[in-house]
Design an enzyme around this catalytic site. Structure first.
Site, PDB file in Angstrom:
ATOM      1  N   GLU A 141     -27.654 -41.579   6.334  1.00  0.00           N
ATOM      2  CA  GLU A 141     -27.459 -41.152   7.620  1.00  0.00           C
ATOM      3  C   GLU A 141     -28.283 -39.968   7.987  1.00  0.00           C
ATOM      4  OE1 GLU A 141     -23.543 -39.388   6.492  1.00  0.00           O
ATOM      5  OE2 GLU A 141     -23.102 -41.205   5.790  1.00  0.00           O
ATOM      6  N   GLU A 196     -20.975 -43.839   3.154  1.00  0.00           N
ATOM      7  CA  GLU A 196     -21.546 -43.559   2.016  1.00  0.00           C
ATOM      8  C   GLU A 196     -21.427 -44.393   0.656  1.00  0.00           C
ATOM      9  OE1 GLU A 196     -19.700 -41.659   3.534  1.00  0.00           O
ATOM     10  OE2 GLU A 196     -21.213 -39.976   4.643  1.00  0.00           O
ATOM     11  N   ASP A 198     -20.669 -33.077  -1.073  1.00  0.00           N
ATOM     12  CA  ASP A 198     -19.125 -33.226  -1.065  1.00  0.00           C
ATOM     13  C   ASP A 198     -18.690 -34.480  -0.418  1.00  0.00           C
ATOM     14  OD1 ASP A 198     -18.361 -30.023  -0.455  1.00  0.00           O
ATOM     15  OD2 ASP A 198     -20.349 -30.566   0.254  1.00  0.00           O
ATOM     16  N   TYR A 199     -19.620 -35.342   0.041  1.00  0.00           N
ATOM     17  CA  TYR A 199     -19.275 -36.757   0.734  1.00  0.00           C
ATOM     18  C   TYR A 199     -19.618 -37.811  -0.320  1.00  0.00           C
ATOM     19  CZ  TYR A 199     -18.987 -33.747   4.719  1.00  0.00           C
ATOM     20  OH  TYR A 199     -18.548 -32.622   5.540  1.00  0.00           O
ATOM     21  N   HIS A 237     -19.109 -28.167   2.823  1.00  0.00           N
ATOM     22  CA  HIS A 237     -20.435 -27.883   2.734  1.00  0.00           C
ATOM     23  C   HIS A 237     -20.747 -26.850   1.748  1.00  0.00           C
ATOM     24  CE1 HIS A 237     -19.609 -29.704   6.720  1.00  0.00           C
ATOM     25  NE2 HIS A 237     -20.804 -30.171   6.664  1.00  0.00           N
TER      26      HIS A 237
END
Ligand SMILES: Cc1ncc(C[n+]2csc(CCOP(=O)(O)OP(=O)(O)O)c2C)c(N)n1
Ligand SMILES: [Mg+2]
Length: 822
Positions: free
Chosen positions: A508, A539, A564-565, A606
């Protein structure tokens, strides 16, 4: 069989030599049709025998492709060497048809025969019908992938293979369109002409990964041909409860291509209609291959004659009508009826073939079983001889152990042999003698042998393993340039992209923006949009795209915007990427580098440092936790020159911090599993990593002022962890250990303790109990204060190290009158 001339489908003439399908105008000779039919019959026999073997207790579990045979014959007709199949556990017929499996191998895997020569798909590690081709040789080097159809290693989490399929197809686009790949395509691609054929069940198509993959492929416009095998059920749950409108093709209608525009080719065809299936696959595959458009073939009215798997019976949940339909719509039965109707063969001829083929399959099965058992019998005989000799020598009765082994069942397992030998050895404890020693030797080597048999190939064992990359130190000129950390990375990636045309970066905001932290700023203009490629927010399929591309010889850097993702892709990272080498017994590799960033910045999503979660799910992937960008670049340089997958977690707050840039920015290589001593000290060993290194160094100054001299070790990589066991040396010197970690209590710090205290024997050198200082169990609230009061701080480190010294010398270190609330 009658032979003369041709017939147009459905138009009866006197000719019976071949069939021309209506749209595709492909001609199938009577001989080919009969050969297809016989293959379907053999495949069915293999399914039936497979089930029988499991129910008889000779095989652990069975899941088979009965009811799905005829569509797979049609699919096999259009597959070419170099194409890929990435599918699920119903595909034995297509595998047999394209020659990537034999019935011998099919049965070997059913029995969990761990010999790679007999089960080349998984070396006895995977359930039946989980296929793979061996894309690397015994040395771990690439084979020629264009010589046969290749198979991405199947696995059991349904739909989990879809993201990887996106990447397998995407690689064709890269090989066709990227000029820099021309010189390295040999053995991997012929101008990107390879199609990826993926298969999935109707119910698995309800998974999120299916929809994410379909959308990704629709955007990318890559040659993926998705076949949905629709038998109306996912175990007991029918389509009405699985899918909007009870039909995946109806639900997908909005994705259909209008004219020549983007989207999908979508076809619906019945699973028992041989001619329509051949027709459909011929038309669709040709278009997918030539034009690089994705397609979905929804094959309906498929059946499951034996039910879902050996773990249940479908009579329990299917209605009488459905069960009757399954008999009537059986694809082999319908194909046979059609062949007789069309005078391709008469019933008596087909009966003869069937009898002959079924008996041949049974013979193959029998031989596969005997071949599987034979080496275990040999080990049993050896063990019995050794046990008898040891009993004789010692006078200890070992009849119970020997008899248990003699009576061990059908099949005989290595376990039974090992257990008997081990129990005999245990009964001889305290005895001496050559026979006992020989038995002990047998137990040891047998254990090692089985260790290799079942636990090898978690990571690369080749000469290209990252652990074998020769370390090259960063070089700093006399007056080094000092630049933002992000620019250190930028120069590193630029140098690597220039060095190796196979490297691609996807994720991204990586392309036009050049990363949210501008780490790739300008690289897309320089290296092109195929190599620095923006993706949607997806993701799992970003990672899948990387895995598929890596399977096809490319070197993807998969960019996950924040650690985190990574959770969105974690299932895949764990189930597919991390297990790939092990579950294929070294037959496949996907050296994907996952780049992400974490630790502390702002707010709950984050600031993540979920290392324990990663350590628990990613064995099989190297996990690097560099403290700054110069370190990170050194890891990228190592990883992009070697053949294992890896995850690099950069320090989120470090992109604007100044670093000295090495002059050999694309060439210095940091070793994995080698900690670095950041500060020498004599009182307490502080072990940490990532963003905490800087904070620990600051705390060390405060501690020095309080007369406490700490040693600080940056572990640098969590997997592997300190391969040379160096940290224990520091513990030996200080006698005290404090692990400082941004993960939650009992998280990565527990792992680090296990490594140092237990594995390295640190326990023997401590004169005060080991301590951990971690983040709080809750997530990190936003803002400076949220961060400060929930993650380990400079002051917390001071308090924790001080407490250790106070415990040792309360006279010298008076109370601070405060304790950490943990
Ligand atoms: C992610 C996941 N969830 C659940 C299962 C257990 N499971 C195995 S097969 C299956 C049904 C799949 O049905 P479908 O996709 O229609 O394929 P079919 O078996 O009918 O060919 C389920 C629920 C699994 N293997 N993976
Ligand atoms: Mg189904």
């Amino acid at each position: 069989m009658k032979e003369t001339g041709n017939i147009e489908l459905g138009v009866k003439t006197r000719s019976r030599q071949s069939i021309t399908t209506p749209r595709a105008k492909i001609s199938l000779s009577a001989e080919q049709i009969i050969s297809d039919y016989r293959l379907a019959v053999r495949s069915r026999a293999a399914s039936e025998l497979g089930r029988r073997e499991v129910l008889a207790g000779r095989a652990p579990f069975g899941i088979f492709g009965d009811g799905k045979e005829v569509a797979q014959l049609a699919m096999a007709h259009v597959m070419r060497p170099g194409d890929w199949r990435s599918g699920y556990y119903r595909d034995q017929t297509v595998m047999l048809a394209v020659g990537t499996t034999t019935l011998e191998q099919y049965f070997a895997q059913l029995y969990a025969d761990a010999d790679v020569a007999r089960d080349p798909f998984s070396g006895g590690r995977q359930m039946s019908n989980h296929y793979a081709t061996r894309i690397v040789d015994e040395q771990g080097h690439w084979r020629d992938l264009l010589s046969a159809v290749q198979v991405g290693s199947d696995f059991s989490p349904v739909a989990g293979h879809m993201p990887r399929s996106v990447g397998l197809a995407w690689a064709s686009k890269l090989y066709r369109e990227s000029a820099v790949l021309r010189d390295v395509a040999k053995g991997f691609s012929r101008n990107g002409n390879e199609v990826c054929f993926t298969t999935i069940g109707n119910a698995a198509a309800a998974e999120g990964l299916f929809w994410e993959s379909v959308n990704a492929v629709g955007v990318l416009q890559v040659p993926l041909l998705i076949s949905v095998w629709d038998d109306g059920y996912g175990i007991s749950v029918p389509n009405e409860l699985q899918m909007t409108k009870s039909s995946v093709s109806a639900a997908l209608a909005g994705m259909r291509r209008d004219g020549g525009g983007p989207g999908f080719e979508i076809e619906v065809v019945k699973g028992w209609d041989y001619v329509a299936l051949c027709d459909t696959y011929a038309i669709i595959a040709e278009r997918v291959r030539r034009e690089h458009v994705p397609a979905i073939v929804h094959v309906i009215e498929m059946t499951q004659p034996q039910g879902h798997s050996t773990s249940g019976s479908h009579e329990r949940y299917k209605t009488k009508e459905r069960l009757t339909f399954e008999v009537e719509a059986d694809p082999i039965r319908r194909m046979r009826e059609w062949m007789i109707r069309e005078d391709i063969a008469d019933a008596a001829t087909l009966d003869d073939f069937e009898k002959h083929d079924r008996s041949e399959v049974e013979q193959i099965r029998e031989k596969a079983y005997a071949t599987f058992q034979e080496p275990i019998f040999r080990r049993r005989d050896e063990a019995l001889t050794l046990i008898a000799a040891a009993a004789m020598e010692s006078g200890v009765a070992l009849d119970a152990q020997a008899n248990e082994l003699r009576d061990a069942g059908d099949p005989l397992n290595h376990r039974a042999v090992y257990v008997a030998a081990f129990r005999a050895l245990a009964a001889l404890r305290g005895r001496e003698g050559p026979a006992r020693a020989e038995l002990a030797g047998f137990v040891r080597t047998y254990r090692e042998e089985n260790e290799t048999r079942y636990n090898s190939h978690l990571l690369s064992e080749s000469d290209r393993s990252p652990l074998r990359v020769r370390p090259v130190a960063p070089e700093f000129p006399a007056k080094p340039e000092t630049i933002d950390g992000r620019l250190v990375l930028l120069r590193c990636f630029d140098a690597n992209l220039t060095r190796d045309p196979r490297i691609v970066i996807l994720g991204e905001d990586v392309g036009r923006l050049g990363d949210v932290n501008l780490v790739y700023e300008g690289l897309q203009e320089k290296h092109g949009a195929l190599r620095i490629t923006d993706t949607g927010i997806r993701e799992a399929t970003i990672l899948g795209q990387g895995i598929g591309a890596a399977l096809r010889g490319l070197r993807p850097i998969v960019d996950i915007q924040y650690v985190d993702y990574l959770l969105f892709a974690l299932q895949l990272a764990s189930d597919d990427l991390a297990t790939l080498r092990h579950r294929t017994a070294g037959g496949q590799m996907a050296p994907v580098v996952i780049r992400t960033k974490g630790h502390r910045l702002q707010g709950i999503w984050h600031t993540g440092s979920p290392m324990q979660m990663l350590l628990g799910t990613l064995r099989g992937i190297h996990v690097c936790v560099p403290r700054d960008m110069t370190q990170a670049a050194g890891f990228y340089n190592t990883l992009l020159r070697s053949d294992d997958p890896a995850l690099v977690i950069e320090v989120l707050s470090g992109y604007r911090l100044k670093e000295r840039v090495p002059s050999n920015i694309g060439d210095y290589t940091l070793p994995l599993g080698v900690p670095e001593l950041l500060r020498e000290g004599s009182d307490v060993t502080i072990v940490t990593y990532g963003a905490l290194c800087r904070i620990a160094l600051e705390a060390a100054q405060d501690l020095a002022a309080a007369d406490i001299d700490v040693e600080i070790v940056d572990v640098r990589t969590l997997l592997p962890f300190d391969v040379g066991h160096t940290i224990v040396g520091s513990v030996k010197k200080t006698g005290a250990l404090l692990v400082v970690d941004e993960d939650l209590p009992g998280g990565a710090s527990a792992y680090i303790l296990q490594q140092i205290i237990e594995l390295q024997g640190g326990i023997d050198h401590l004169d005060v109990g080991p301590r951990t200082l971690t983040a709080r169990a809750n997530r990190t609230p936003v803002g400076v204060d949220g961060d400060y009061f929930s993650k380990p701080s400079r002051e917390d480190i001071f308090v924790a190290a001080y407490a250790i010294q106070r415990e040792r010398r309360p006279d010298r270190f008076p109370s601070l009158d405060m304790e950490l609330d943990r």
